[in-house]
Scaffold this motif. Sequence first.
Motif, PDB file in Angstrom:
ATOM      1  N   LEU A  57       0.862  -1.187   0.000  1.00  0.00           N
ATOM      2  CA  LEU A  57       0.000   0.000   0.000  1.00  0.00           C
ATOM      3  C   LEU A  57       0.897   1.235   0.000  1.00  0.00           C
ATOM      4  O   LEU A  57       1.905   1.270   0.699  1.00  0.00           O
ATOM      5  CB  LEU A  57      -0.882  -0.033   1.257  1.00  0.00           C
ATOM      6  CG  LEU A  57      -2.012   0.956   1.351  1.00  0.00           C
ATOM      7  CD1 LEU A  57      -3.103   0.604   0.353  1.00  0.00           C
ATOM      8  CD2 LEU A  57      -2.601   0.939   2.766  1.00  0.00           C
TER       9      LEU A  57
ATOM     10  N   ALA B 272      -4.082 -12.887  -3.915  1.00  0.00           N
ATOM     11  CA  ALA B 272      -3.573 -11.767  -3.117  1.00  0.00           C
ATOM     12  C   ALA B 272      -2.304 -12.187  -2.374  1.00  0.00           C
ATOM     13  O   ALA B 272      -1.315 -11.446  -2.335  1.00  0.00           O
ATOM     14  CB  ALA B 272      -4.644 -11.301  -2.137  1.00  0.00           C
ATOM     15  N   ARG B 349      -7.025  -7.976 -11.192  1.00  0.00           N
ATOM     16  CA  ARG B 349      -7.618  -6.915 -10.373  1.00  0.00           C
ATOM     17  C   ARG B 349      -7.445  -7.143  -8.875  1.00  0.00           C
ATOM     18  O   ARG B 349      -7.774  -6.287  -8.071  1.00  0.00           O
ATOM     19  CB  ARG B 349      -9.103  -6.774 -10.708  1.00  0.00           C
ATOM     20  CG  ARG B 349      -9.326  -6.176 -12.090  1.00  0.00           C
ATOM     21  CD  ARG B 349     -10.774  -6.256 -12.489  1.00  0.00           C
ATOM     22  NE  ARG B 349     -11.652  -5.558 -11.578  1.00  0.00           N
ATOM     23  CZ  ARG B 349     -12.964  -5.717 -11.515  1.00  0.00           C
ATOM     24  NH1 ARG B 349     -13.552  -6.556 -12.325  1.00  0.00           N
ATOM     25  NH2 ARG B 349     -13.691  -5.038 -10.681  1.00  0.00           N
ATOM     26  N   THR B 350      -6.974  -8.323  -8.501  1.00  0.00           N
ATOM     27  CA  THR B 350      -6.852  -8.618  -7.071  1.00  0.00           C
ATOM     28  C   THR B 350      -5.753  -7.757  -6.446  1.00  0.00           C
ATOM     29  O   THR B 350      -4.633  -7.699  -6.938  1.00  0.00           O
ATOM     30  CB  THR B 350      -6.520 -10.112  -6.858  1.00  0.00           C
ATOM     31  OG1 THR B 350      -7.573 -10.885  -7.414  1.00  0.00           O
ATOM     32  CG2 THR B 350      -6.379 -10.430  -5.388  1.00  0.00           C
ATOM     33  N   ASP B 351      -6.126  -7.105  -5.354  1.00  0.00           N
ATOM     34  CA  ASP B 351      -5.181  -6.252  -4.644  1.00  0.00           C
ATOM     35  C   ASP B 351      -4.416  -7.115  -3.639  1.00  0.00           C
ATOM     36  O   ASP B 351      -5.025  -7.800  -2.821  1.00  0.00           O
ATOM     37  CB  ASP B 351      -5.982  -5.156  -3.916  1.00  0.00           C
ATOM     38  CG  ASP B 351      -5.079  -4.141  -3.242  1.00  0.00           C
ATOM     39  OD1 ASP B 351      -3.861  -4.393  -3.171  1.00  0.00           O
ATOM     40  OD2 ASP B 351      -5.605  -3.111  -2.783  1.00  0.00           O
TER      41      ASP B 351
END
Lengths: 330, 359
Positions: A57, B272, B349-351
Amino acid sequence: MVDLKIQNLTIEYTQSDYVVRPIDSLDVEAVDGELVILLGPSGCGKTTLLSCLAGILTPTAGRITVGDVEVVGLHGPALAHYRRHAVGIVFQAFNLIPSLNARENVMAPLRVAGVSARPARARAEELLTRVGLEDRMDHRPKALSGGQQQRVAIARALVHDPPLVLADEPTAHLDYVQVEDILRILGDIAAPGRLVVIATHDERLVPLADRAIDLAPKAVAGAEPPSRLHLEPGQVLFTIDSVSDFVYTVDEGEIDLVRPRPDRTEETVYTAGPGDYFGELGPLLGLPRSATARARTAAVVTGHGARDFKRLTKPRRMRLPPRSATGQTT
Amino acid sequence: MARLCRGVADVWNITLRNMQFRARQLLIAIVGTALVFAMALLVTGLKEAFKTEGDRVIESIGGDAWVLPAGAARPFTGFTPMQVADADRIGAVPGVDRADPLLLIQQNIQKGSDIKQFVVVGHRIGGLGEPPPEEGRRARAPGEVVADRSLGFDLGETFTIKDRRFTAVGLVSNKTFAGGTPLVYLPIEDVQDLAFNKTPIAKAVVITGTPRGLPREFKVMSPGQVRDDLLLPLRGAESSINYTRLLLWLVAAVIVGAVMYMSALERVRDFAVLKAVGATTRTLVVSLAAEAVLACLIAAALAIGFAQLLLPIFPLPITYTIGTFAVLPVIAVVVGVLASLAGVRRAVRTDPAAAFAGT
């Protein structure tokens, strides 16, 4: 030598239709070999901070330095290299891949990094032996206990011998016997050349830490005397994400409770009028403010400390609204 | 390519284990896809059969070339009559060893409760145009026919066309066209009697040898050109088959794609985690595509078996060629890659931050 330096770190993110800032201007320093514990209740930003340390992040502002690597701003191959080789992560709830056995789960980060099968297998077996699972290598996660799964997760985190190991609530799903095993292993791996950061809400872990960082908002003691405030129209009483101190009752005028939207506009959650109270859950539960309070008109409010407010509301409970005026944890 | 192979090798174990883990749902998808592939093989075989039938018809008539009036468009789909006597003139042309007239018409007969349609090939008795029968003998006189077995005649069986009685004296196999319409070989005089009030006309002259100096009012067509003309009415059917086949491949892609997508939805946390521990999006894409392609290749192998099993119950002639089967793995790979797209999109699209989420 790997030191960790977090400077003026702010993390803000959008949650469906409002903006949350769990970490605001955080400064942390830890030195090589330390076991650092990030302490705080749910929602205080522990996991968010770990995500930033892992390079997963990007914070809104601030710097993170691990050894001589500036983590914020890494991207592309440099970021992939950092994630693969500089950080090992022990996820909450283990997060092992259910189709792979223990050995294959530990091998996975090596294989995706392009390490060929034989050395990856040897490394996985070495680590699983180190965490005491030499007899369980061929078992799938479903056939392992919670503690065993967590040990596999630790072995997986160590597979690249990273200088920084992050563990998110590593004891959350374990009984006390398993907790002891896991903490011993995590304690052992925090040694020169490696820094271990554990995020937990379990204060019992604090004595094990070389450094404990409390991320919980600092709630006031709750014994402050009531204070009466006069507000001009548009004047802000408190802002979202600020430390919760008082519970307010409206004596005169109106107070808007607003939240910022992702598009930088505001949403009025509730307008409190005379007799309403708001902002009670923050001080009571030690949570930051979840909305900004701003005077819609000229207003007079009285602030009560949490303890004082509880005393005040007991006999009046029937006369006050059954829920907070906002229904939120302002 | 080498990079891709390396990528597949790196995630091969993860791919294979996931397939084992989800064996049951994958098996259902593979069997379903195999049946769809088998149907695609059958319709491909049907299209191939049209060509094979055409070749057999031309081969059964024999000759090195066909001679038609210069103004005639085509021997099967057009009709520009020529005289039977023209065959003798053509036969006299240098280089021509033999020339026999040919007359082709379509007929129906009532056989039991069925009306059977067939194509009549009128030939000169003892001349070109009549294949050697597998059973029985050639026609020696008017009223004697050699027929394809699919008409259901027995040797010696008689039947009537327009009040004329005919006897099946010989039987041949696989002499059909347009998806199973049988051929019946009759003396040309009988055909002239049936359709042209005994007028001595022909539709073409079949020759052996290479004519030199053919009169200008005639033209020569090769057997290949004649076959193309024979297949001309089937172009619409072939086009329909092509669309059907495309549709079947899409259905196969949808079946595998649905399973891959469901699998991807269940594996969001895995993706993920893998991303968080350093897997690139490319790695995950390769893994998913490899899984879908492998499933499709297994389905393709099964489909070959299914197609053979379905062959006896398929009501139309089917011809499988090496090409029919050889192209299937290529199609399976394309279908597999297409099928993996929905799952790939989910994986992309997986974070990786989702790996930190609790249970």
